[in-house]
Design an enzyme around this catalytic site. Structure first.
Site, PDB file in Angstrom:
ATOM      1  N   HIS A  98      22.190   4.173  30.960  1.00  0.00           N
ATOM      2  CA  HIS A  98      22.416   3.316  29.788  1.00  0.00           C
ATOM      3  C   HIS A  98      21.455   2.125  29.807  1.00  0.00           C
ATOM      4  O   HIS A  98      20.749   1.853  28.840  1.00  0.00           O
ATOM      5  CB  HIS A  98      23.866   2.823  29.793  1.00  0.00           C
ATOM      6  CG  HIS A  98      24.227   1.970  28.617  1.00  0.00           C
ATOM      7  ND1 HIS A  98      24.930   2.443  27.533  1.00  0.00           N
ATOM      8  CD2 HIS A  98      23.973   0.652  28.341  1.00  0.00           C
ATOM      9  CE1 HIS A  98      25.111   1.473  26.654  1.00  0.00           C
ATOM     10  NE2 HIS A  98      24.521   0.373  27.102  1.00  0.00           N
ATOM     11  N   GLU A  99      21.411   1.419  30.938  1.00  0.00           N
ATOM     12  CA  GLU A  99      20.542   0.235  31.028  1.00  0.00           C
ATOM     13  C   GLU A  99      19.071   0.634  30.979  1.00  0.00           C
ATOM     14  O   GLU A  99      18.231  -0.108  30.463  1.00  0.00           O
ATOM     15  CB  GLU A  99      20.866  -0.556  32.283  1.00  0.00           C
ATOM     16  CG  GLU A  99      22.296  -1.081  32.360  1.00  0.00           C
ATOM     17  CD  GLU A  99      22.760  -1.795  31.110  1.00  0.00           C
ATOM     18  OE1 GLU A  99      23.962  -1.693  30.774  1.00  0.00           O
ATOM     19  OE2 GLU A  99      21.909  -2.421  30.431  1.00  0.00           O
ATOM     20  N   HIS A 129      18.079   0.669  27.419  1.00  0.00           N
ATOM     21  CA  HIS A 129      17.750  -0.673  26.922  1.00  0.00           C
ATOM     22  C   HIS A 129      16.347  -1.083  27.378  1.00  0.00           C
ATOM     23  O   HIS A 129      15.544  -1.608  26.614  1.00  0.00           O
ATOM     24  CB  HIS A 129      18.768  -1.696  27.435  1.00  0.00           C
ATOM     25  CG  HIS A 129      20.068  -1.708  26.706  1.00  0.00           C
ATOM     26  ND1 HIS A 129      20.153  -1.918  25.348  1.00  0.00           N
ATOM     27  CD2 HIS A 129      21.336  -1.536  27.151  1.00  0.00           C
ATOM     28  CE1 HIS A 129      21.439  -1.893  24.987  1.00  0.00           C
ATOM     29  NE2 HIS A 129      22.171  -1.664  26.066  1.00  0.00           N
ATOM     30  N   GLU A 143      21.291  -0.921  21.163  1.00  0.00           N
ATOM     31  CA  GLU A 143      22.336  -0.082  21.754  1.00  0.00           C
ATOM     32  C   GLU A 143      22.083   1.400  21.478  1.00  0.00           C
ATOM     33  O   GLU A 143      22.465   2.270  22.255  1.00  0.00           O
ATOM     34  CB  GLU A 143      23.700  -0.507  21.197  1.00  0.00           C
ATOM     35  CG  GLU A 143      24.892   0.041  21.934  1.00  0.00           C
ATOM     36  CD  GLU A 143      25.043  -0.483  23.369  1.00  0.00           C
ATOM     37  OE1 GLU A 143      25.845   0.122  24.126  1.00  0.00           O
ATOM     38  OE2 GLU A 143      24.332  -1.449  23.739  1.00  0.00           O
TER      39      GLU A 143
HETATM   40 ZN   LIG Z   1      24.282  -1.328  25.963  1.00  0.00          ZN
END
Ligand SMILES: [Zn+2]
Length: 529
Positions: free
Chosen positions: A235-236, A239, A265
């Site tokens: 997830h990171e 980003h 996101e």
């Molecule tokens: Zn996020």
């Protein structure tokens, strides 16, 4: 910008420094609202600018006009009150006592209403605050998406609660943090994270932060749940890929900044959910997991473990791909009613728990795992939560579009070849930053039903969903999407039911992008969670 972090800034703020001198919010506000700045903006706007410059002036104009309406004293007061609120929130959460934090929430609600009133006295205060996080997306679009999610998800979650099949849960041991850290580094390397432009660290709540030159990733480990750390690391990483993909030559201008929190996101959710939770990726990743954790799990077992649904979970950041949106809808509804004055702060714990029971069939045992769990209100960040679900919608749409443009994408994922997907995302999302608003684009690609059915067909090839299960296509009725003013595309959420079958739920959203350039004081390092 959230989770349980903010430790650094909080520690800094507690030191005995004169607030006025080091007040970043005030200084930025002063520059943005100064007469010189206004004059330069007017002059730029009057010039016959090429598209790039015009888009930058448009972005700065919006920020200037909003800032100019808000008295400096109010900006300062809000910043001071959020500083005061943080330790109070921590104490209230530690003592599981909402009444300790309630007066701070009341104060911040009043200040944020006043702030919204200054910006647009005729508008719904929630809409104005939402505009701080999603500048160009109408709240009505977000509301329609969240309402449709609620209508689609609740019956599906009810069905999950009734089903009792057991799915594989191969990780029943203890997995040392060092081994998991090494696996996280291997996972990042496998996905193409440039370790000469970033690094991995641990944090109480995972986040990513940086610029287009260097974007760092943090994650956290639970020795009994290695699957969670794989997901949060990917997830990171998502980003960080967006931050690193921003145009380097635009550093310092609005076009060197991300388009908005939902788009940010969307990048993390695309990698976490559409790559990281896919059978293709997990089949190829099982070997690396086994090497690092000394386990012997199959791709299928890893897939089941990564796609399990936990309706009984009360914690938003630990929620699965399906129930996650119910946590967002609950917060959205409570914030909207608080700002409208339709709900009193003292009623929040009871209303929160009622909605948890209604939407997820579970009631938090404490306020610490209920209305006190998030840091957002301590920062006065009302209007932020919808960007999480909007990000998930965009992720499905973008992955669908990428799958169409990159016919070999699935094979690439299986082979660990991610360059084509990285290049596609950089060209179609990262490089386009704030060049266009989310409102201005409609595209021949937004034929929602085509992208939905394409996506559904691909999944059915893997696991034939049981007949009678709602598919996106039938559930929404594509006529609705095409009729509405702006063309939209839909999100498909694939869930793995306890029966081992796949279920489907849907939402709608708008598309993006194009672009321009001018220099301005615009680079701010904001962490993304
Ligand atoms: Zn996020």
């Amino acid at each position: 910008m959230y989770g349980n972090a903010g430790h650094g800034s909080e520690r800094v703020r507690r030191s005995a420094r004169p607030v006025r001198a080091r007040h970043p919010h005030r200084r930025r506000h002063d520059i943005l609202t100064s007469d010189e700045f206004a004059a330069a903006l007017d002059e730029a706007e009057a010039a016959d600018l090429p598209d790039r410059e015009a888009a930058v002036v448009r972005e700065i104009r919006r920020e200037h006009d909003r800032a100019a309406k808000v008295p400096t004293a109010l900006v300062e007061r809000i910043s001071e009150e959020t500083s005061n609120a943080l330790p109070v929130w921590k104490e209230a959460k530690a003592e599981d006592d909402w009444t300790t934090f309630a007066p701070q929430v009341e104060t911040l609600l009043d200040l944020k209403r006043e702030y919204a009133e200054h910006i647009d006295p005729d508008a719904d205060p929630y809409e104005v605050l939402f505009g701080d996080y999603e500048p160009w997306l109408d709240l009505s679009v977000a509301e329609e998406i969240l309402e449709r999610l609620r209508d689609e998800l609740v019956p599906l979650i009810d069905e999950l609660n009734d089903a009792d099949a057991d799915l594989a849960d191969p990780f029943d041991g203890e997995y040392p943090e060092d081994d998991q850290f090494a696996l996280a580094e291997t996972t990042l390397d496998h996905l193409g994270y440039p370790d000469d432009h970033g690094r991995l660290d641990t944090a109480p709540h995972p986040f990513s932060s940086g610029t287009q030159f260097d974007a760092r990733v943090t994650t956290r480990f639970d020795e009994s749940d290695p699957v969670g750390a794989i997901g949060s690391t990917i997830h990171e990483f998502g980003h960080a890929t967006y931050t690193l993909g921003l145009p380097k030559e635009e550093y310092g201008t609005p076009l060197g900044q991300h388009r908005g929190l939902s788009v940010h996101e969307s990048q993390s959710r695309l990698w976490e959910n559409h790559v990281g939770r896919s059978r293709t990726f997990l089949d190829s990743h099982a070997g690396r997991v086994n090497d690092h954790l000394d386990t012997d799990v199959s791709g299928r077992e890893l897939y089941e473990a990564a796609n399990q649904i936990y309706p009984q979970n009360c914690i938003r950041v630990e929620a699965d791909e399906l129930t996650y949106h119910m946590h967002i809808i609950l917060r959205f509804e409570i914030e909207r009613d608080l700002l409208a004055g339709d709900l009193d702060v003292s009623e929040v714990p009871a209303v929160w728990n009622e909605k948890m029971e209604e939407y997820l069939g579970v009631t938090p045992e404490t306020d610490a795992e209920g209305c006190l769990q998030d840091i957002h209100w301590a920062h006065g960040s009302f209007g932020y939560f919808p960007t999480y679900s909007l990000g998930s919608v965009m992720a499905a749409q973008l992955f669908d579009a990428a799958s169409e443009d990159l016919p070999g994408l699935d094979e690439d994922i299986a082979a660990g070849e991610f360059d084509a997907l990285h290049d596609w995302l950089t060209e179609n999302v990262h490089a386009r930053t704030r060049s266009s608003t989310t409102r201005t684009r409609s595209s021949a690609r937004c034929t929602a039903c085509d992208s939905l059915t394409g996506h559904v067909a691909q999944n059915q090839r893997r696991e034939r969903p049981p007949s009678g299960f709602p598919t996106a296509h039938r559930t929404l009725g594509c006529r609705h999407l095409v009729d509405s003013a702006t063309l939209r595309t839909a999100l498909l959420v694939v869930v793995l039911l306890p029966t081992g079958r796949l279920g489907f739920v849907t939402v709608v959203l708008e598309e993006l992008v194009e672009d321009v350039v001018v220099r301005g004081c615009h680079t701010r390092l904001t962490p993304h969670y």
